[in-house]
Design a protein around this motif. Structure first.
Motif: not given
Length: 247
Positions: A85-109
Motif C-alpha cells: 500500500d505504501l508503494a502506491r501512496d501519493p506521499h511516496i509516489t508524487t515526487s517520482a510522478a512529478r519528475i517524470f511528468g506522468e504516473p508511475v509504476e513500481l519497479f523495485e522494492d
C-alpha cells in the motif's frame, strides 16, 4: 505534501522531502519491518532468495556477533500488504510522478536493515550496477524508518554526479562498486535525515553509506519507480512464495 522542485532534482540528482510519513505511521511501519525481519530470519531457507546477510559484506574484524543478521530483504511488497500500500501512496509516489511528468509504476522494492554494526554500501550507481537490462528512466524513493546520520550510516552523495548519465568504471575485481578513485572527495555530501523523511534520487547519482558505528538501527524502505507508459517491466523480481510455490 510539499511542492516538488523538479529543477533542483535535475540539477543535483536528488531531492529531499521532509516528513512524508508522520511519527505514528513510521512506528507502525517499523513494527512491520521487524515482523518481516523475524519471519525471514526464522524461515531463512524458504526466503533465501530475498535475503542478503551482513557477514557476507563485512570485513572479518567486524563480523563478531553478526552471524544470522540480515542486511537486506528484497522484494517485500508481496509479503506485506502494508508496504504494498505504501508503494502506491501519493506521499511516496508524487515526487517520482512529478519528475517524470506522468504516473508511475513500481519497479523495485526492498528493506535495507542497517542494524548496529551493519555493513557499508560502497560507492555505486544504481543503474550501472543493477539495472542495465531494464531502463534508466527510474527514480528511487528512499524512506527512512529511523533517524539517520553519519554515525549510523546515512546516505552520502555527490551532487550533480548524474549529469550526462556517466557510467563510472568498477573497482578492480568488483562487480558493482565504483572505483573510489573517480569519486571527488571534496564534493561528497552526507544527507542526514529523520525517520519519515525521504530522499529521491537519479539512477546515475554516485552514492554510498558507511558502516553503522552506533547503537541505533538505520532501517529504510526503498521504492524505485519507472514511468507508467513503460508498464510493469520488473515483475519477474518476485521469487515464489513458500506457501504456494507461486508468487
Amino acid at each position: 505534501m510539499t511542492k516538488v522542485d523538479v529543477d533542483r532534482y535535475l540539477r543535483d540528482g536528488y531531492l529531499l522531502s521532509r516528513s512524508v510519513l508522520d511519527s505514528a505511521r513510521v512506528e507502525v511501519l517499523r513494527e512491520e519491518a521487524h515482523r518481516l525481519l523475524d519471519l525471514c530470519t526464522r524461515e531463512s531457507t524458504q526466503y533465501a532468495a530475498r535475503i542478503e546477510w551482513e557477514v557476507d559484506h563485512l570485513a572479518e574484524t567486524d563480523q563478531t556477533g553478526m552471524q544470522g543478521v540480515i542486511r537486506k530483504l528484497e522484494p517485500v511488497s508481496d509479503l506485506s500488504p502494508m508496504f504494498a500500500d505504501l508503494a502506491r501512496d501519493p506521499h511516496i509516489t508524487t515526487s517520482a510522478a512529478r519528475i517524470f511528468g506522468e504516473p508511475v509504476e513500481l519497479f523495485e522494492d526492498k528493506l535495507n536493515l542497517k542494524l548496529p554494526g551493519g555493513s557499508p554500501y560502497p560507492w555505486h550507481q544504481d543503474w550501472s550496477c543493477c539495472w542495465r537490462a531494464h531502463t534508466d528512466e527510474l527514480v528511487t524513493c528512499f524512506v527512512y524508518l529511523d533517524d539517520a546520520d553519519e554515525t549510523n550510516g546515512c546516505l552520502q552523495v555527490v551532487p550533480g554526479s548524474h549529469r550526462g548519465k556517466p557510467t563510472h568504471p568498477f573497482k578492480a575485481g568488483g562487480h558493482f562498486e565504483v572505483d573510489p578513485g573517480v569519486v571527488p572527495q571534496d564534493q561528497i555530501r552526507p544527507v542526514p535525515l529523520r525517520a519519515g523523511d525521504m530522499i529521491a534520487f537519479d539512477p546515475y547519482l554516485l552514492h554510498y553509506s558507511d558502516l553503522n558505528r552506533s547503537r541505533e538501527p538505520r532501517m529504510a524502505i526503498i521504492y524505485t519507480f519507472n514511468p507508467a507508459r513503460l508498464g510493469q517491466i520488473n515483475e519477474q523480481r518476485f521469487p515464489p512464495l513458500p506457501s504456494t510455490g507461486r508468487r
